[in-house]
Design an enzyme around this catalytic site. Sequence first.
Site, PDB file in Angstrom:
ATOM      1  N   ASP A  76     -23.873  59.779  85.677  1.00 33.77           N
ATOM      2  CA  ASP A  76     -22.426  59.596  85.491  1.00 33.77           C
ATOM      3  C   ASP A  76     -21.687  60.915  85.409  1.00 33.77           C
ATOM      4  O   ASP A  76     -20.534  61.012  85.787  1.00 33.77           O
ATOM      5  CB  ASP A  76     -22.161  58.796  84.212  1.00 33.77           C
ATOM      6  CG  ASP A  76     -22.165  57.313  84.501  1.00 33.77           C
ATOM      7  OD1 ASP A  76     -22.676  56.551  83.657  1.00 33.77           O
ATOM      8  OD2 ASP A  76     -21.674  56.929  85.572  1.00 33.77           O
ATOM      9  N   ILE A  79     -20.553  61.862  88.764  1.00 30.22           N
ATOM     10  CA  ILE A  79     -19.774  60.902  89.550  1.00 30.22           C
ATOM     11  C   ILE A  79     -18.351  60.898  89.022  1.00 30.22           C
ATOM     12  O   ILE A  79     -18.135  60.783  87.814  1.00 30.22           O
ATOM     13  CB  ILE A  79     -20.349  59.471  89.422  1.00 30.22           C
ATOM     14  CG1 ILE A  79     -21.807  59.434  89.853  1.00 30.22           C
ATOM     15  CG2 ILE A  79     -19.544  58.504  90.281  1.00 30.22           C
ATOM     16  CD1 ILE A  79     -22.416  58.065  89.691  1.00 30.22           C
ATOM     17  N   GLU A 115     -18.730  53.892  83.976  1.00 33.95           N
ATOM     18  CA  GLU A 115     -17.866  54.915  83.394  1.00 33.95           C
ATOM     19  C   GLU A 115     -16.756  55.235  84.385  1.00 33.95           C
ATOM     20  O   GLU A 115     -16.986  55.861  85.415  1.00 33.95           O
ATOM     21  CB  GLU A 115     -18.682  56.173  83.091  1.00 33.95           C
ATOM     22  CG  GLU A 115     -17.842  57.260  82.432  1.00 33.95           C
ATOM     23  CD  GLU A 115     -18.630  58.536  82.209  1.00 33.95           C
ATOM     24  OE1 GLU A 115     -19.759  58.432  81.699  1.00 33.95           O
ATOM     25  OE2 GLU A 115     -18.128  59.604  82.564  1.00 33.95           O
ATOM     26  N   ASP A 117     -13.565  57.236  85.397  1.00 34.92           N
ATOM     27  CA  ASP A 117     -12.966  58.502  84.980  1.00 34.92           C
ATOM     28  C   ASP A 117     -11.461  58.512  85.143  1.00 34.92           C
ATOM     29  O   ASP A 117     -10.749  59.017  84.301  1.00 34.92           O
ATOM     30  CB  ASP A 117     -13.594  59.649  85.781  1.00 34.92           C
ATOM     31  CG  ASP A 117     -15.087  59.687  85.594  1.00 34.92           C
ATOM     32  OD1 ASP A 117     -15.811  59.588  86.599  1.00 34.92           O
ATOM     33  OD2 ASP A 117     -15.521  59.766  84.444  1.00 34.92           O
ATOM     34  N   HIS A 161      -5.902  50.108 101.229  1.00 34.97           N
ATOM     35  CA  HIS A 161      -5.129  49.724 102.410  1.00 34.97           C
ATOM     36  C   HIS A 161      -4.728  50.979 103.150  1.00 34.97           C
ATOM     37  O   HIS A 161      -4.210  51.920 102.544  1.00 34.97           O
ATOM     38  CB  HIS A 161      -3.868  48.961 101.983  1.00 34.97           C
ATOM     39  CG  HIS A 161      -4.161  47.602 101.473  1.00 34.97           C
ATOM     40  ND1 HIS A 161      -4.531  46.556 102.274  1.00 34.97           N
ATOM     41  CD2 HIS A 161      -4.144  47.108 100.217  1.00 34.97           C
ATOM     42  CE1 HIS A 161      -4.730  45.488 101.551  1.00 34.97           C
ATOM     43  NE2 HIS A 161      -4.506  45.788 100.291  1.00 34.97           N
ATOM     44  N   CYS A 203      -8.280  49.659 106.866  1.00 35.68           N
ATOM     45  CA  CYS A 203      -7.857  49.371 108.231  1.00 35.68           C
ATOM     46  C   CYS A 203      -7.605  50.684 108.952  1.00 35.68           C
ATOM     47  O   CYS A 203      -7.052  51.607 108.376  1.00 35.68           O
ATOM     48  CB  CYS A 203      -6.550  48.561 108.222  1.00 35.68           C
ATOM     49  SG  CYS A 203      -6.704  47.005 107.368  1.00 35.68           S
ATOM     50  N   SER A 229      -9.873  46.328 109.230  1.00 35.72           N
ATOM     51  CA  SER A 229     -11.128  46.010 108.553  1.00 35.72           C
ATOM     52  C   SER A 229     -10.956  44.698 107.831  1.00 35.72           C
ATOM     53  O   SER A 229      -9.964  44.503 107.137  1.00 35.72           O
ATOM     54  CB  SER A 229     -11.462  47.093 107.525  1.00 35.72           C
ATOM     55  OG  SER A 229     -11.901  48.236 108.149  1.00 35.72           O
ATOM     56  N   SER A 231     -12.060  41.354 105.341  1.00 37.55           N
ATOM     57  CA  SER A 231     -12.753  41.061 104.097  1.00 37.55           C
ATOM     58  C   SER A 231     -13.836  40.035 104.377  1.00 37.55           C
ATOM     59  O   SER A 231     -13.801  39.311 105.370  1.00 37.55           O
ATOM     60  CB  SER A 231     -11.777  40.523 103.065  1.00 37.55           C
ATOM     61  OG  SER A 231     -11.137  39.401 103.575  1.00 37.55           O
TER      62      SER A 231
END
Lengths: 399, 541
Positions: A76, A79, A115, A117, A161, A203, A229, A231
């Site tokens: 973590d 990241i 976690e 951030d 998006h 997209c 793209s 779903s």
Amino acid sequence: MDYYNLLTTCAFIHLLVSIPYAYSNYVENKAGQFFSSGHTNNWAVLVCTSRFWFNYRHVANTLSVYRSVKRLGIPDSHIVLMLADDMACNYRNPKPATVFSHKNMELNVYGDDVEVDYRGYEVTVENFLRVLTGRLPPSTPRSKRLLSDDRSNILIYLTGHGGNGFLKFQDSEEISNMELADAFEQMWQKRRYNELLFIIDTCQGASMYERFYSPNLMALASSQVGEDSLSHQPDLAIGVHLMDKYTFYLLEFLEEVHPASQANMNDLFKVCPQSQCVSTPGHRTDLFQRNPGSVLITDFFGSVRKVEITKDTINLTSSLKPLIQRSGSGDMQIESLTYVDQLPVAEIIHQLTPDQFLVCSRRWTEQSVRVSPSVYVQPCEKPPYVDSSPSHAPLCCGG
Amino acid sequence: MGLLSDPSRRKVLTGLLTRLNTPICGMPVEWLVKAMQSRGLEVFTQSFSRKLPFPDENKERYMVRGTNVYGILRAPRAPRTEALVISAPCSPGDSNNQAVGLLLALAQYFRNQVYWAKDIIFLVNEHDLMGTQAWLEAYHHTNITGMEYSPLQGRAGSIQAALSLELSSDVITSLDLILEGLNGQLPNLDLANLFYAFCQKLGVLCTIQGKLQRNDWDTAEGYTHAAQTMMLMVLKQACGRSWGDHGLFLRYHIEAASVRGINSFRHYKTDAATIGRLLEGMVRKLNNLLERLHQSYFFYLLPSLSRFVSIGCYMLAFGLLVVILLLRGVTEAQQVSLPSGPGVLTVLTPVVISHLTGVALYLLPVHLQEMAVEHFPVSETEAVVLTAVAIYTAGLALPHNTQRLLSGEGTEQGWKVLKLTALLYLAVLLGCTALINFSLGFILAVTLVPITASMTPHMPKALSALVMVLLSPAFTVLYCVFIYQELIEAPVSVSEGWMLFLSVISQGILDHALYGSLVYPLLALFIYPCWLMFWNILFWS
């Protein structure tokens, strides 16, 4: 006959001698392979840019990549997870404290120890670019910083998006592909990465990596310019779409990867062909110096620790001894340092006892130089930042 | 996953509804309060009273009193900033005896769910529109119509959407969707689409204007059917009254629709559980909304539930009609030479007298009802209506009287100036009306524009007088009544039609006084004087 004997003996001796030589060659090759990528640590920056309940799938996308990355070894502390909205505790979630990626609630990607951030309104274009370039105010806690160096491999994953040349942040602002390319160039010039893998699931995602010009960048996108793209599947109990197609198949691919697997980037490029994804995923490798076939998935998604061998010894205590000697002589002169450290207190922390993290600014040397390091005096300020406690998943979501 | 997926809950619901089969309304306030409290709602009551301008035959004499009961289901985790309303009007007799039971069953089911982001208010109001008006005014802290009410003790946040239920029988074969609200205002088309989508998903028959959908759009019958449905919507919108309790919510920018259950004795029947699932789905969808409905059209006409005519299409037709008036006005203006023309005074007189007649038509019927009742053997309602008709007819005699008052009349220019004024006035009037209530403006334009544009004193007097009277606003209303009855397949004879016409007038006056409907004042104060001005032109000598 003698000649024949001599020949056989020579061959035999040669064979005997060459075996260890071949073995050391083999070892060297292996060692060479081990160090071939040139990175010593891994970082990941995972960003979900959209808010609102109906964008549940973007949060689920980001959390599923987070899950894979954590499972493959990146801790973590390495990241930076940015989620623009809280789906798990959203009032509309019929299963509070969960975010599912597969329908019928097969897989909860929120788990027990997520976690986050940057959350909510902190996910902005400015904060994202500051994280990438490292230009954060000194009060920013460690968990919100990308503390990479020139031996770091960074994975950057964006979802939300987007359109032709931009990505929408939080329904109110956008980041353009030129800004992103410039941010990566800043990172390159500040030596903040060794190699960078950029994945985007929006997209017209391929438009975001069109403008990159820094070296050692590899990019993947879920759709080409002009394509959307899509779903993947809705869950009828929750009432929203759970994942995007590209990340869904990416997650399924990554679930097969384990820290020792030899899967390489060419396999990653094959994830979600058009028959499954409807859109055409794209990738860009011209700025990358290695052959993608020799790049392991775990080079970016995992954290296979490597060691850097140095041939010189470094005397660690020598930098502080002169200071303590000077205290004895009453001399207050201090050597001025030649560079500003990224974290001004990094070298001081390990001098203090673990439970007293009075972290001082550079002024401490002037005021407490007479005192031995085991006694901590008032002039030391309170820490200029507080290590923010990791936000564990609230298992009851406050109600 | 929805309501009543398990048989035990289904049994509970049917039991509840059978127990409630007897007419409960006459507002059993204590029983409702206890029932809602036992389901975990926060229950409050509100009493209201209103003095009617004249006693309607349905209500008590002059004073109407009532009580509203409403229960608030608080969202378990959300802040109390937004709310949804489900209301069931409580009318005496059989007319809405099932809706309250369904409301209570829904409340009980909703209380057990965790996914509510908005508070849900279950409202049972008395006296239909009056109760809803009192509740809405108290909720929003306004007092537009002069009603007296006790303030609300409990409140939820700002209301995002509302649904009104009218279920009169426990066996439903179709659900009718009612959209037209006060002054012809309509909810967002998304709400209608949402309802239709849910009906299709659950296999419930859904109608609009009481008519079913047809799939044969190319045939003549299909086209006629669609045209009839649209015509019905135009007529309902034009009369300006709220055709369901939802109509009063629209004024506060709350998207609302009424759902009425119809039993047409078909073979395929829907049970209460399916209706409950449909409503639960709708409420959950509205719950998931993040903003008020605003993406779709607010101005539309529906020839069927799956097609609509947008304002961009129909306003053009209206615009062409009004352009006739403007072009005619331009022609008249060219023929009038202003410096040598008559003074403003000659034009001013007919205008002022027409408007005074209009004011008389607006004020006198209600104010003179006691005097009328003393002298004639009629009830108050009849007195009001007949006074209105009398004043309207008296206005026809005006031109002759006006001519006697003024001397120096009869110039060619005089009537041209009057006609120019009247044409422009009518054009502006119709334009403004169409912006607020398109159907009303369109119907008035269709009847008034042809005759007024071509009106001159030199036409044959008797014939044009007859045509003028036949196309006057009052007769327009009469024709609309007959056409409406034809379209709902309940044609009436002439005498019945006349009685209906009188009741429409009284309803219009009542709606204006109680809820602020604009049709009656518009017709009395503006359209009628404008028509009188043209009548003056016809008899210009």
